[in-house]
Design a protein around this motif. Sequence first.
Motif, PDB file in Angstrom:
ATOM      1  N   LEU A 265      40.765 118.295  19.343  1.00 42.53           N
ATOM      2  CA  LEU A 265      39.791 119.057  20.123  1.00 42.53           C
ATOM      3  C   LEU A 265      39.624 118.377  21.483  1.00 42.53           C
ATOM      4  CD1 LEU A 265      37.861 121.534  19.841  1.00 42.53           C
ATOM      5  CD2 LEU A 265      36.055 119.891  19.333  1.00 42.53           C
ATOM      6  N   ALA A 277      36.683 124.486  24.846  1.00 41.57           N
ATOM      7  CA  ALA A 277      37.797 123.664  24.362  1.00 41.57           C
ATOM      8  C   ALA A 277      39.114 124.280  24.807  1.00 41.57           C
ATOM      9  CB  ALA A 277      37.753 123.576  22.842  1.00 41.57           C
ATOM     10  N   TYR A 308      28.934 120.825  17.421  1.00 45.27           N
ATOM     11  CA  TYR A 308      29.888 120.674  18.527  1.00 45.27           C
ATOM     12  C   TYR A 308      29.211 120.939  19.879  1.00 45.27           C
ATOM     13  CZ  TYR A 308      33.600 120.246  15.112  1.00 45.27           C
ATOM     14  OH  TYR A 308      34.387 119.806  14.082  1.00 45.27           O
ATOM     15  N   ALA A 316      33.302 125.838  20.556  1.00 44.56           N
ATOM     16  CA  ALA A 316      34.484 125.099  20.104  1.00 44.56           C
ATOM     17  C   ALA A 316      34.777 125.324  18.632  1.00 44.56           C
ATOM     18  CB  ALA A 316      34.304 123.607  20.362  1.00 44.56           C
ATOM     19  N   TYR A 470      34.448 113.578  17.083  1.00 48.61           N
ATOM     20  CA  TYR A 470      34.978 114.534  18.057  1.00 48.61           C
ATOM     21  C   TYR A 470      34.512 114.323  19.498  1.00 48.61           C
ATOM     22  CZ  TYR A 470      36.856 117.286  14.192  1.00 48.61           C
ATOM     23  OH  TYR A 470      37.575 117.708  13.099  1.00 48.61           O
TER      24      TYR A 470
END
Length: 804
Positions: A265, A277, A308, A316, A470
């Motif tokens: 990602l 993204a 996210y 995303a 992430y």
Amino acid sequence: MRLYFLCLFFAMGHISSAQFLEKQKELTSFDGYFKFHYNQAKDEIYLEVDKLDTEFLYVHSLATGVGSNDIGLDRGQIGKGVVVKFEKAGNKLLLIQLNQRYRAVTDNTLEKRSVAQAFAKSVLYGFPILENKQGTYVINFTSFLLQDTHGIIDKLKQQKEGNYTLDKTKSSLSLERTKAFPKNVEFESLITYKGGVTGKNIASVVPNAKLISVIQHHSFVELPDDGYKKRVFDPRSGALSISYLDYATPVQEAIKKRYIIRHRLEKKNPEQEISEAKEPIIYYLDPGTPEPIRSALLDGAKWWNQAYEAIGFKDAFQVKMLPEDADPMDLRYNVIQWVHRSTRGWSYGASVIDPRTGEILKGHVSLGSLRIRQDFLIAQALMNQPYAMSDENYQPMLDMALARIRQLSAHEIGHTIGFAHNFAASTHGRASVMDYPHPTITLTDGKIDLSNAYDTKIGVWDKVTVAYSYSEFAKEANEKKELTSILDKAYQSGLRFISDSDARPLGGAHELAHLWDNGRSATEELEAMLKIRKIAIRNFSVDNIKSNEPYSVLEDVFVPLYFFHRYQTEATSKLIGGLNYNYAVKGDQQTVVEVVDSKKQRKALEKVLETLSPEILAIPKDKLKLFPPRAYGYQRTRESFNGKTGVGFDALSAVSTASDMSLRLLLHPERTSRLVQQKSLDKNQLGLSEMLDQLITSVFEIDVENRYHSEIQHMVKSNLLKHMMNLCITKKAYSQVNAIAYAKINKLIPILKSKTSNPIDAMYNKYYLDQIHGFIERPEKFEVLPSPKIPDGSPIGSLSCGLF
């Protein structure tokens, strides 16, 4: 002349080989990552291999399942992805699985070679070369696809369901989802197994148990490029991980490398605080999922986007319906599948990863379709006469069941995006969907309230795990420090992460990590749950089932209500001899390990002992009139009460089952050994001797005048005696445990010899004394006699839907 004929022979052989594909009639060709051709007349596939010594990913899976949770061969079950390559060896191509567990991550080719030569590789298959056209080799791929690749023969044998062999005469290639794409090729085959049946499960789900046919799926997939960046695993992060040994590591550093697994990602605009993204993570829901379950699963899955967004990604994480012409086994799709079985069982999330790096290439969620019915059944048992006025009054129960499905959807997706269970999350509100939540039931004005049974959003811990796994950091940032900062802030705010083995009811010992529990205090929650259970049992009536349903269904509804406290009892018992600890690292200021406070342990013991009292165990006499012998066509299943009274409802065996559950938890050998140790280190702590004394007092030294309650108490006495005898001889505990238990059994002798005015009690006491004397004389002859088996519980609740 001899040389001429030899050359002519080889030339003719080459010409013949080169013409192999040309000789095949009516081939259907597929052009993708590998080109292949299907010969319908022969039911064969010919693969063109133009990538010798090129590594790629091979994954096998089940496109169709057997349909039994007990056997464990579900539709959509994915095998482990492995790195393979084709090598030429004489007149063959070998498909070789490379060893990813031992590596040398270095630019030194000779060092890499030395490690590769030190550990074995696996040749998965050898293919005769049928044609060589300018470095592209043609092989017959059919026999590879018609193997028992998924290990079904061994699985059926392990489960004692039968001895089966592959029947090639009833197996064939399957073309419906055999496809080719630029970066992957997908193959399917119908595999039939024949054999003799030895188990009951296979016979319940297969039309002819001597012949089992399933479709296997095979994927050859191009490996990702080297743009993915590995992220170091931290045991406090809640992330899943891969590991391998790197022999190029300097001596002063750890040779075992651990990296988290995650999807790739990246922000489109990394300089912006919030950015879309480059490639969002998209999950697709099985279109075979019915409403209103479909909407609930979509809603729960979308919760992850909240996490996210919190780290600066816009949209995303997305959830869509799987196109009807798409293959759920295709490695290009992350899929949520709605899986049917004959019996209820676990849902689970699996991932196909790049074994080299930990990059997730495909997430695949399998949700058992019977799970939603369990929560509906629990709600049906708890509600006060839900069908008194109308059989259509099911909405409150359905609402609770759908709320659970939303949470379950988020939970299983969490595994596929890289996260482990967090069984300590429920001690900090509803901090994580990665916990196992028991429905939160409350009392409002003395009435049972189901409206807040499950959460409606992602948890604060889930945002921490997403941030660790992430988050993108500025190029100049120190990633290690940034990641440590994320975890430090989380733990300073009171969040905790404790995962699987530490939370188990028998082997685990953690004070806060439990399955299917709620609340900061396990003891207080058990007290609250017993109150709710008492009210619900008092209200229970024929109006807990619909009109014209047999009373046997009412008995089935009563099962999860009677055992409603079982998981909170497990949680509370873990405080006894329990520990408080963390996956601490040097410098993080977390508690490393400490024994649970003595007051908490004694309070927990007091509350668990309450679950052994006749007041808790007795099914009220007026409720027993609701449970006649089973109706025709409504036989008992493994999720029913077990008993010893034949067709009649066995109220006393239900007591034996429930009390055995509590005693098995309290007197687990590992727990008793911890009690001995903690008492030796702190004289003020609860010890095994004290716990056994309290058990003896509460079970053997109370007067019960009510005859029904007296018989209940004798069921508990019998269970306690057998568990104490087991402690005397078990090799799984300290010898000190054996000695203490032996002394306490001898303590029972004068108690049982004391006079009683009730001749029935005197008769029972004589029986117990004979048991004790026989045990003391011949302890090697002792065997733990089982109580009636508790109905299946995990993955929470009970549901009579078996076909036995």
